[in-house]
Design an enzyme around this catalytic site. Sequence first.
Site, PDB file in Angstrom:
ATOM      1  N   ARG A  97       0.809  -1.228   0.000  1.00 51.55           N
ATOM      2  CA  ARG A  97       0.000   0.000   0.000  1.00 51.55           C
ATOM      3  C   ARG A  97       0.841   1.278   0.000  1.00 51.55           C
ATOM      4  O   ARG A  97       1.908   1.329   0.605  1.00 51.55           O
ATOM      5  CB  ARG A  97      -0.922   0.005   1.225  1.00 51.55           C
ATOM      6  N   HIS A 122      -0.968  -2.623  -4.502  1.00 59.24           N
ATOM      7  CA  HIS A 122      -0.400  -3.542  -5.487  1.00 59.24           C
ATOM      8  C   HIS A 122      -0.392  -2.987  -6.911  1.00 59.24           C
ATOM      9  O   HIS A 122      -0.721  -3.677  -7.877  1.00 59.24           O
ATOM     10  CB  HIS A 122      -1.142  -4.880  -5.463  1.00 59.24           C
ATOM     11  N   HIS A 196       2.902 -12.837  -4.983  1.00 57.90           N
ATOM     12  CA  HIS A 196       1.821 -12.873  -3.995  1.00 57.90           C
ATOM     13  C   HIS A 196       1.242 -14.281  -3.856  1.00 57.90           C
ATOM     14  O   HIS A 196       0.035 -14.436  -3.693  1.00 57.90           O
ATOM     15  CB  HIS A 196       0.727 -11.881  -4.389  1.00 57.90           C
ATOM     16  N   ASP A 270      -1.715  -9.237   8.806  1.00 61.20           N
ATOM     17  CA  ASP A 270      -1.571  -8.570   7.504  1.00 61.20           C
ATOM     18  C   ASP A 270      -0.564  -7.458   7.721  1.00 61.20           C
ATOM     19  O   ASP A 270      -0.877  -6.267   7.618  1.00 61.20           O
ATOM     20  CB  ASP A 270      -2.907  -8.032   7.004  1.00 61.20           C
ATOM     21  N   GLU A 336       5.370 -12.330   1.496  1.00 61.52           N
ATOM     22  CA  GLU A 336       5.742 -11.466   0.381  1.00 61.52           C
ATOM     23  C   GLU A 336       6.994 -10.647   0.714  1.00 61.52           C
ATOM     24  O   GLU A 336       6.902  -9.611   1.375  1.00 61.52           O
ATOM     25  CB  GLU A 336       4.590 -10.520   0.057  1.00 61.52           C
TER      26      GLU A 336
END
Length: 375
Positions: A97, A122, A196, A270, A336
């Site tokens: 982001r 992304h 991803h 996350d 990631e």
Amino acid sequence: MVVGLALASVTPAAHAAEARQESAGRLADGTEAFAVTLKAANGVSARIISYGATLQSLMAPGRDGTVADVVLGYDDVQTYEARPNYFGVTVGRFANRIAGGRFMLDGKTYQLAQNNNGNSLHGGVKGFDKRNWKIVSVKSGPVASVVLSWTSADGEEGYPGKLDTKVTYSLDERGNLTIAYDAMTDKPTVVNMTNHAIFNMAGEGSPMGAMGHRLTIPASAYTPVTPTLIPTGELRPVAGTVFDFRTGRRVANGLRDGRDQQIAIGRGYDHNFALDKGVTATPQLAARLEDPASGRMLEVLSTEPGVQVYTGNFLDGTVLGKQGHVYRMGDGIALEPQKFPDAPNQPAFVSARVDPGRPYRHVMIYRVSIAPERR
């Protein structure tokens, strides 16, 4: 699209890795997509599709020899296009982001698409994951490989500079899948590329999901986030929190612990972890994921300073994946490697700036093997 490469196959030498290309079908606009399968002698294989430069499958043997596909995704390229969920795709120009979809470079402000709670995620509405990449080469040998390229025009999704990008997937005889990202620009810009893939080492669609996996991350700190999942700028120590994976533990032990506000904000994990190794010249360990039942183990190595851990929190049962499997929260884990989220707006973070004459390069490795049995 690629003349003379469709259905190409190169006969491998003994104990070498094989690469085979074939058509993956047509996209909505009639353009043909291609698939390349890389196969090692030890039973590990990877299938890459040109749409999104996507890792569609990664086959790995377990302790008993059973081979399973360990990445979530779809059976056909048309569903990747129709129902995008970032499964195994190449994300860019900027993975993760950027706050408000806005950043400043050399005194000029650039506005990107705001496709995620007012932020850019992304690469925007039509990032690298939604482009049909050109297949440049396919090779068999001691290392089997496929090279894909995409030229991102100046201004694409709001980013400055024409960016010539290349992704190389390479599988060696031991089953190490290396992914190398290279990019060159004609004017200053920001770049942050990664894969991803969402992993379930028990096999995608396994009914118990992936939250019983053991996760190890060599990171003493992570980047806490605001309610819109933008880093606050703090590097918060993991010691004494549910974010401490330094010695390895089950993902489920902390996944639903809403007493930690960060877990409540993320609906689970996350978050970006600040790897102790920092930026490195060669790939070093970023994360290790083990399934105790099958024995399958994944090690993710990278040259980048961070790794985003995402526990599939937005998979809500409405997504039908491979073989008609219903994907839900906790059915897989994304690991990631990357620059830190919102790096263009956070001067204390490692810079994501790329200039003409100074190419971008990120090398990561997915290493699959059998974990030692724990007593």
